[in-house]
Each structure stands twice: as structure tokens, then as C-alpha cells.
Design a protein around this motif. Structure first.
Motif, PDB file in Angstrom:
ATOM      1  N   CYS A  36     -19.928 -16.022  10.060  1.00 45.84           N
ATOM      2  CA  CYS A  36     -19.474 -16.987   9.062  1.00 45.84           C
ATOM      3  C   CYS A  36     -18.444 -17.931   9.667  1.00 45.84           C
ATOM      4  CB  CYS A  36     -18.902 -16.261   7.841  1.00 45.84           C
ATOM      5  SG  CYS A  36     -17.421 -15.302   8.193  1.00 45.84           S
ATOM      6  N   GLY A  37     -17.848 -17.528  10.781  1.00 52.46           N
ATOM      7  CA  GLY A  37     -16.877 -18.391  11.439  1.00 52.46           C
ATOM      8  C   GLY A  37     -15.486 -18.334  10.850  1.00 52.46           C
ATOM      9  N   VAL A  38     -15.301 -17.416   9.918  1.00 54.21           N
ATOM     10  CA  VAL A  38     -13.990 -17.264   9.276  1.00 54.21           C
ATOM     11  C   VAL A  38     -13.254 -16.101   9.928  1.00 54.21           C
ATOM     12  CG1 VAL A  38     -12.808 -16.833   7.106  1.00 54.21           C
ATOM     13  CG2 VAL A  38     -14.977 -18.090   7.112  1.00 54.21           C
ATOM     14  N   TYR A  39     -12.178 -16.387  10.638  1.00 57.64           N
ATOM     15  CA  TYR A  39     -11.395 -15.347  11.307  1.00 57.64           C
ATOM     16  C   TYR A  39      -9.923 -15.549  10.968  1.00 57.64           C
ATOM     17  CZ  TYR A  39     -15.543 -14.751  14.233  1.00 57.64           C
ATOM     18  OH  TYR A  39     -16.819 -14.540  14.675  1.00 57.64           O
ATOM     19  N   ASP A  40      -9.151 -14.488  10.969  1.00 57.36           N
ATOM     20  CA  ASP A  40      -7.710 -14.618  10.786  1.00 57.36           C
ATOM     21  C   ASP A  40      -7.014 -13.336  11.245  1.00 57.36           C
ATOM     22  OD1 ASP A  40      -5.094 -14.978   9.988  1.00 57.36           O
ATOM     23  OD2 ASP A  40      -5.641 -16.000   8.137  1.00 57.36           O
ATOM     24  N   PRO A  41      -6.096 -13.473  12.208  1.00 56.93           N
ATOM     25  CA  PRO A  41      -5.354 -12.295  12.674  1.00 56.93           C
ATOM     26  C   PRO A  41      -4.529 -11.640  11.560  1.00 56.93           C
ATOM     27  CG  PRO A  41      -5.038 -14.165  14.152  1.00 56.93           C
ATOM     28  CD  PRO A  41      -5.740 -14.692  12.944  1.00 56.93           C
ATOM     29  N   ALA A  42      -4.384 -12.339  10.443  1.00 60.88           N
ATOM     30  CA  ALA A  42      -3.624 -11.770   9.329  1.00 60.88           C
ATOM     31  C   ALA A  42      -4.239 -10.460   8.852  1.00 60.88           C
ATOM     32  CB  ALA A  42      -3.558 -12.771   8.169  1.00 60.88           C
ATOM     33  N   GLN A  43      -5.549 -10.356   8.968  1.00 62.62           N
ATOM     34  CA  GLN A  43      -6.186  -9.113   8.515  1.00 62.62           C
ATOM     35  C   GLN A  43      -5.671  -7.904   9.283  1.00 62.62           C
ATOM     36  OE1 GLN A  43     -10.476 -10.208   8.694  1.00 62.62           O
ATOM     37  NE2 GLN A  43     -10.408  -9.842   6.506  1.00 62.62           N
ATOM     38  N   ALA A  44      -5.560  -8.040  10.590  1.00 68.20           N
ATOM     39  CA  ALA A  44      -5.018  -6.941  11.392  1.00 68.20           C
ATOM     40  C   ALA A  44      -3.550  -6.712  11.071  1.00 68.20           C
ATOM     41  CB  ALA A  44      -5.183  -7.241  12.884  1.00 68.20           C
ATOM     42  N   ARG A  45      -2.822  -7.826  10.877  1.00 69.75           N
ATOM     43  CA  ARG A  45      -1.383  -7.705  10.635  1.00 69.75           C
ATOM     44  C   ARG A  45      -1.088  -7.001   9.305  1.00 69.75           C
ATOM     45  NH1 ARG A  45       3.925  -9.230  10.126  1.00 69.75           N
ATOM     46  NH2 ARG A  45       4.845  -9.521  12.186  1.00 69.75           N
ATOM     47  N   ILE A  46      -1.886  -7.335   8.288  1.00 69.16           N
ATOM     48  CA  ILE A  46      -1.704  -6.705   6.983  1.00 69.16           C
ATOM     49  C   ILE A  46      -1.830  -5.184   7.106  1.00 69.16           C
ATOM     50  CG2 ILE A  46      -2.860  -6.353   4.759  1.00 69.16           C
ATOM     51  CD1 ILE A  46      -3.451  -9.406   4.748  1.00 69.16           C
ATOM     52  N   GLU A  47      -2.846  -4.741   7.803  1.00 68.46           N
ATOM     53  CA  GLU A  47      -3.028  -3.292   7.947  1.00 68.46           C
ATOM     54  C   GLU A  47      -1.907  -2.679   8.785  1.00 68.46           C
ATOM     55  OE1 GLU A  47      -5.015  -2.051   5.994  1.00 68.46           O
ATOM     56  OE2 GLU A  47      -6.487  -3.608   5.561  1.00 68.46           O
ATOM     57  N   ALA A  48      -1.440  -3.405   9.780  1.00 67.09           N
ATOM     58  CA  ALA A  48      -0.342  -2.888  10.605  1.00 67.09           C
ATOM     59  C   ALA A  48       0.954  -2.780   9.794  1.00 67.09           C
ATOM     60  CB  ALA A  48      -0.139  -3.773  11.836  1.00 67.09           C
ATOM     61  N   GLN A  49       1.144  -3.728   8.882  1.00 70.79           N
ATOM     62  CA  GLN A  49       2.302  -3.648   7.982  1.00 70.79           C
ATOM     63  C   GLN A  49       2.195  -2.387   7.128  1.00 70.79           C
ATOM     64  OE1 GLN A  49       4.851  -5.657   8.264  1.00 70.79           O
ATOM     65  NE2 GLN A  49       4.474  -7.628   7.282  1.00 70.79           N
ATOM     66  N   SER A  50       0.978  -2.102   6.694  1.00 75.53           N
ATOM     67  CA  SER A  50       0.754  -0.910   5.888  1.00 75.53           C
ATOM     68  C   SER A  50       1.044   0.358   6.701  1.00 75.53           C
ATOM     69  CB  SER A  50      -0.690  -0.912   5.381  1.00 75.53           C
ATOM     70  OG  SER A  50      -0.962   0.239   4.633  1.00 75.53           O
ATOM     71  N   VAL A  51       0.634   0.348   7.957  1.00 78.07           N
ATOM     72  CA  VAL A  51       0.912   1.471   8.857  1.00 78.07           C
ATOM     73  C   VAL A  51       2.425   1.703   8.946  1.00 78.07           C
ATOM     74  CG1 VAL A  51       0.919   2.156  11.298  1.00 78.07           C
ATOM     75  CG2 VAL A  51      -1.180   1.267  10.256  1.00 78.07           C
ATOM     76  N   LYS A  52       3.151   0.615   9.147  1.00 77.55           N
ATOM     77  CA  LYS A  52       4.608   0.735   9.259  1.00 77.55           C
ATOM     78  C   LYS A  52       5.224   1.269   7.957  1.00 77.55           C
ATOM     79  CE  LYS A  52       8.762  -1.961  10.318  1.00 77.55           C
ATOM     80  NZ  LYS A  52       9.300  -3.288  10.686  1.00 77.55           N
ATOM     81  N   ALA A  53       4.744   0.762   6.848  1.00 80.35           N
ATOM     82  CA  ALA A  53       5.267   1.209   5.558  1.00 80.35           C
ATOM     83  C   ALA A  53       4.990   2.698   5.339  1.00 80.35           C
ATOM     84  CB  ALA A  53       4.658   0.375   4.424  1.00 80.35           C
ATOM     85  N   CYS A  54       3.819   3.162   5.784  1.00 75.16           N
ATOM     86  CA  CYS A  54       3.505   4.592   5.660  1.00 75.16           C
ATOM     87  C   CYS A  54       4.517   5.431   6.459  1.00 75.16           C
ATOM     88  CB  CYS A  54       2.093   4.892   6.170  1.00 75.16           C
ATOM     89  SG  CYS A  54       0.785   4.317   5.062  1.00 75.16           S
ATOM     90  N   MET A  55       4.877   4.938   7.636  1.00 80.34           N
ATOM     91  CA  MET A  55       5.858   5.655   8.464  1.00 80.34           C
ATOM     92  C   MET A  55       7.222   5.713   7.770  1.00 80.34           C
ATOM     93  SD  MET A  55       5.044   4.058  12.182  1.00 80.34           S
ATOM     94  CE  MET A  55       3.712   4.615  13.247  1.00 80.34           C
ATOM     95  N   GLU A  56       7.606   4.597   7.176  1.00 81.46           N
ATOM     96  CA  GLU A  56       8.900   4.554   6.494  1.00 81.46           C
ATOM     97  C   GLU A  56       8.921   5.492   5.288  1.00 81.46           C
ATOM     98  OE1 GLU A  56      10.051  -0.079   7.700  1.00 81.46           O
ATOM     99  OE2 GLU A  56       8.916   0.363   5.850  1.00 81.46           O
ATOM    100  N   LYS A  57       7.817   5.514   4.567  1.00 83.19           N
ATOM    101  CA  LYS A  57       7.755   6.401   3.391  1.00 83.19           C
ATOM    102  C   LYS A  57       7.680   7.869   3.819  1.00 83.19           C
ATOM    103  CE  LYS A  57       6.641   3.265  -0.180  1.00 83.19           C
ATOM    104  NZ  LYS A  57       6.219   3.200  -1.586  1.00 83.19           N
ATOM    105  N   TYR A  58       7.006   8.100   4.940  1.00 81.66           N
ATOM    106  CA  TYR A  58       6.960   9.460   5.503  1.00 81.66           C
ATOM    107  C   TYR A  58       8.386   9.937   5.801  1.00 81.66           C
ATOM    108  CZ  TYR A  58       6.120  13.104   9.066  1.00 81.66           C
ATOM    109  OH  TYR A  58       6.117  14.268   9.791  1.00 81.66           O
ATOM    110  N   ALA A  59       9.148   9.076   6.463  1.00 79.92           N
ATOM    111  CA  ALA A  59      10.503   9.453   6.876  1.00 79.92           C
ATOM    112  C   ALA A  59      11.430   9.663   5.681  1.00 79.92           C
ATOM    113  CB  ALA A  59      11.082   8.380   7.802  1.00 79.92           C
TER     114      ALA A  59
END
Lengths: 133, 133, 133, 133, 133, 133
Positions: free
Chosen positions: C20-43
């Protein structure tokens, strides 16, 4: 590993419901190897979070073992195979049970993974016999 | 199939992000074989619905090829491998592209599937060399 | 549409293998933000079951980071990009490793998530440069 | 990090049911952009297999639009939001319908994708208002 | 179980976005029953790994509850239904929240699963009324 | 629908590999109903894109039929059941084949879907007998 020795060297086979006609018990075996490795890493660790990951990933990989075996049982094997190998149904039922709650999902015992691998090898041996026929 | 001849006979390997340490390029190859078989069945059929199914299943199997290759590239190969085999990055990038829109997803040409299989075999050959090292 | 007016005009991009030609690194970043938030909530928690859920969800979200990055690497970036940005292959390989067993999957350390976010930002910077080119 | 500097500081948000607390309507919008692009590529092509792929991928991406919107509706928005924005329920119901059989799944008309994008933008506007509150 | 008594005996219904027109709240209820059973087995066990599996599987099944409910809300129910049953939006929003982080995902309390089941039954009752209409 | 009449009125059952102990052949039947409905809508349409969607969704739903049946066969039924009902293995093998390439995936003939539904009903009847035992 008799089944592998008997097998043609270059074949790597899988499936789809087209059907593409490509099947290979190696797919189930690969995931079962992963299941066993997860158990070994679980046993070797004392990190609780790592162990939890090992259990979760083992669950996922056990599911893949079941999937690959179910596909072989339903999609590859035909009526004449079941006549010639009357043990096939029980073999598949036991193998998939060994990858479930009463098997590698519910246990961290490497011996259970070995039982699963043995069952898959028995299936593979029959599989390769039918391919030669 | 040089890579298979070089490989230990009994190994069937895969992966997970535990990591379980079980890897095998055969997983990607199996799916690529399925992709090729879908193309052949597509060409041999004149049933429009069957052809549509062949295209859709080929799409799905091509995605699996990409997945298995990406896992090898990220999870199995380490910095020393990339130093020793400077072509590795390009090899993986080209192989996964060959399983995408410009490759087996966008084409029904068996030659494209063969190019993909060749790339996977090149990867497999390096893989098995590193396993022996 | 205040939020959209503030945003760069070319944003919100993704992918598919049509393509489709639609790309955006934001998709990866959003999930990485979620990963970080999971770590913070874990702690921040001492509830064992909650922590197990945090680890499991972090695993899943890390996988999504890898997926989004692999798609960019294979499907968006072409040969001329790799020539112009010779660090691209290593950048993607390191970023996806940082979302794997040796990175955010195997660790609860927020610093690891930050390293992942930094790598994604480096990729994003190159991505947006190529979009302007 | 030029691209990120241009972007609003609060962006790149997602979700999970930990909950990680990371949400962003951009996820739905990205997939909707992909849906629209599939329609455009469908219209520009006369290759039947390519068109079939466009329809299939559009189906998949439309499903992702629905998923991302459902998550926002259930997991992000709380009772006070529904009180303050009484149109929210209808907005989400209509937006998800627009990504379904009666919307972008059942149609190749770009105007339908535009309606979907407009609805997502209306949701995004409310979303960002609540984030500022 | 008033809703089941009111329902035609032989119907078992589901969905897809063709749309096939086959819907049945039983799909959500089945998964919710599984969620409740996971909680009961969790409580009855003192095996830590088993409990971790119970929590993980409960998470997965809760997600399926949400999926099935979202589909009913978006795909089955139409504007006239929402007019006739003004509580429908809130009912679905609360039911899906009950299968999320603040509900059966975040809790091992069987009472929460029972609240979820009750909500699903309320939805099912309205569903079957509309089918008779 | 003898099996439904024999069944307890309030049960709605499913599965998971905890195991949660919740099973119900209704899950397979619901998807098979959807498969049949897709065939009927396919036949009633002359819109090529709609027909392609019908074929694709039928494929997906047929896969779900297979999944639900495989789970019952492996996870619910035990050795004593197979002794008491010696036809069980063949019944499941034939039913899952009927949802595959040689059945509802490869055909748009409603009669094939009806054969599948009949097989599922035979399985359901045995299932409910064993539940009463």
C-alpha cells in the motif's frame, strides 16, 4: 532417528489447505525440540521471570506441535493409510495429548518432551514409508 | 542442496525468543516450497476460485517465509557472524524482499519462487557453517 | 482536529505487502512505549500475578516492535537507501535484537527500553529524511 | 531526531490490557490510510490477481481499524468521558461499521475510506481533548 | 438463563464480515465460562507454574470474550436496535470492560467472572428478542 | 438436532489447554453454519469481488471448524471414549477433512457444508452422551 535416515535428503515439507501437497513431520519435531529446550532452560534458571517466560513460550510451542500434527493427521493421511497402519489414529491422538495439558504444557519434565519426540518420530517413520510407497 | 548435505542428519531446528536456541533454515524453506507448489497448482488450474485460493494461500505462506528469515537474521546471527560473512545482511534483505510484494507475493512465476529458494539455500549454507564452527 | 494540525502532514503511515506504500516508524515506537510502560508498572507493583501479566504483555509488545521494524527494513528501504545509509542494516539488526531475548523481552530494566526507543528514533530520522528526498 | 521534534510531544500511544496506559488513535488511522491506498491501487490496476490481493489486504487492514477503535472505546474511554461526549458511543459504532461489511470491507470506493478517516479524526479530536483535560 | 430458554433450540450462531449473518452470544459466553473455570482452577492449585498458566490462559480467553462482544455490538446491532434498547451501548461497554484489565484480566475473583456472565446474559436476552422481532 | 435436545439447556462450553474443562461442539457448528452461509451468499451474488471475499472468509471459517474439532478430539475425548465409540477417530478425521481442501474449502457446494454439519451433529451427539455418563 531412523526416520530421518530413511528420508530423502533434500526434502523439507509442509502444508497448506490448497493443498500444496508439501508436508513434513519436521515441522512438528522442530517445535517439540523447542519445547524440550524451554524445559531445560527453565530447570537451569532460578530467575522467576525467566521461568515464567519459559513456561509461557513452552505453552505456545506445544500448541504449534499440536497444530502441525493435526494437519498431518487430517490433511496428509488418507483412508488407505489408516487401513495399512491401524495404529495411526491412536498415535496421533496420543502425540497431540502429549503436547497438551497432560503433557508438555502441564509439565516441566524433560522426560515428557522426550516421549513427545519419540511419538513424533514414530509418526515420521510411517510418513516417510508412505511417501516412498 | 549442498547445505543439507553439510548439515548434521538428525537436526531439525527452530526458534523462540526465550531463546530456546533451536533454529533451522528448513522452516523458511518448507514454506517457500509451499509457495512454489501454490504457483504450480495455480498455473495448472483454470478454476477461478481455486486460483484465488492459490494466490491467497501463497500470500500467507510468503509471509511465513519472511517471518522465519527475520528470526534467523535477528535472533540467531550475532556480530561476529556479520563480520565473517559481510554479505549476510544483503542476503537476508534480498531473500525477504523475494518473499514480498516484489517477489512471490506479487508474482505467480515459479522462477521467482526458485530465486527465493536459492537465496534460502545460500543462507542455510552459511547457517550450517556457523553451527559447525 | 487540533491534534492532527500540530502533527507533521506526512505522518500516520503503515504497511502492507500489496504494497500500500503506507509506512510509519511510529508503529514500532508506540509498541516500544508500551513495553517501557509495562516495565514501569512491573516495578511499581508487588502483586505477583500482575507482574506475571506485565512480563507476558511486554513479551507480546516486544514482538510487535520487531515485526514493525522488520517490515520497514525489508519492505520500505531499498538498495539506494542502504548505499546512502550504510549503518541501516546494523541499526535494524541491533534495534530488533533490543526487542528480543537479550533486550526488552529478557529484561525488566527501563534503561533497555530507552535504548530501544533511541534506536527506533535513529531509524525514524533516516526514514523521514528519505521521505523528503 | 528532526522528525520527532516536529511531532506533538504527547503522540505515539498505544495500548494493552495490562493496561500500559499508552493509547493513540494514530494506530487506527494508519490502518485506515492503508485501506484507502489499497482501494486506489485496486482502481489503478487491471491485473485480476493484483486486485484480488488488494481486496484481501483491504479486508485485513479494515479488521485492524476495527480492533484499534474497539480498544479505544472499551479501554481508554471511561464513564465521565461518555457523559461529557454523549456522541462517543455512536461515533465509535459508526466508525467500526464503516470499517466492516457495509463499509471499507464491502466497497472499493475511496469515498467510503474517506468517511472512515473523517470519523477517526473526530474520535481523535475528542481523544486529545481528554488527554489535555 | 432466561435468554437461553427464550432462544430457538437449534440455533448456534456466529459471525463474519462477509457478513454471513450468523451471530450468537453463546460464543462470548463460552469463553467467559472458560475464564471463570480458569479462576476456579487457579484458586484450587498451589502449583506456581500452573497458576501462571491459569492467569495467562484467562488473559487470552478474556480477550476472546471482548472480541465476540465487539463483533455483536458493531456488526449485528443496527440503529433501530440502539433506539429501542438505549442501554445497549453502555451494556456492551461495561461488559467488554469487565473482560479487561479492570475485570477478569486483572482479577482472579470468580465474582468478577460472574458479573461478566450476567452482563453477557443481559446482552443475549436483548439479542434473542431482536431475532424474534 | 437430537444432540441439542438431549443437552442440558444452560450449557455453553469451550476449551483451553489449562484445561478449563469447558467444551462444546457448538463452537465448531457455529463456524460451519457460517461456512454454509458464505456459500449461499456466494451463489446469490454476481459481484466478483464479493464472491472472492466469500471464498476467502469461507476458507478462514473452515479452518476454525477444523480447530474446534481437533481440540475436542485430542483434549476432551479420552481412551475409554474411544473404546466405547470405535467410530470416533474416523468420525473426526472425516469431519475435519470435510472442512478442508476436499471439503468446504475447495467447494462452494452447500451440500458439502451440510455433510460437514451432519458430521458435527454426530460428534455432538456422542459428546453429550459422554457428558451425561
Amino acid at each position: 532417528m531412523i526416520s530421518r535416515l530413511l528420508a530423502p535428503k533434500t526434502t523439507v515439507h509442509a502444508h497448506c489447505d490448497l493443498p500444496c501437497g508439501v508436508y513434513d513431520p519436521a515441522q512438528a519435531r522442530i517445535e517439540a525440540q523447542s519445547v524440550k529446550a524451554c524445559m531445560e532452560k527453565y530447570a537451569a534458571s532460578s530467575d522467576h521471570d525467566f521461568q515464567a517466560r519459559a513456561v509461557a513460550i513452552k505453552e505456545e510451542r506445544s500448541t504449534l506441535v499440536k497444530e502441525h500434527l493435526w494437519v498431518l493427521w487430517t490433511d496428509y493421511f488418507k483412508a488407505p493409510h489408516f487401513e495399512k497402519y491401524p495404529q495411526l489414529n491412536t498415535l496421533f491422538n496420543e502425540a497431540t495429548k502429549l503436547a497438551g495439558a497432560g503433557g508438555t504444557k502441564g509439565s516441566n519434565d524433560v522426560a515428557v518432551a522426550d516421549q513427545l519426540l519419540t511419538k513424533i518420530d514414530e509418526i515420521a517413520e510411517i510418513f516417510w514409508e508412505t511417501k516412498k510407497a
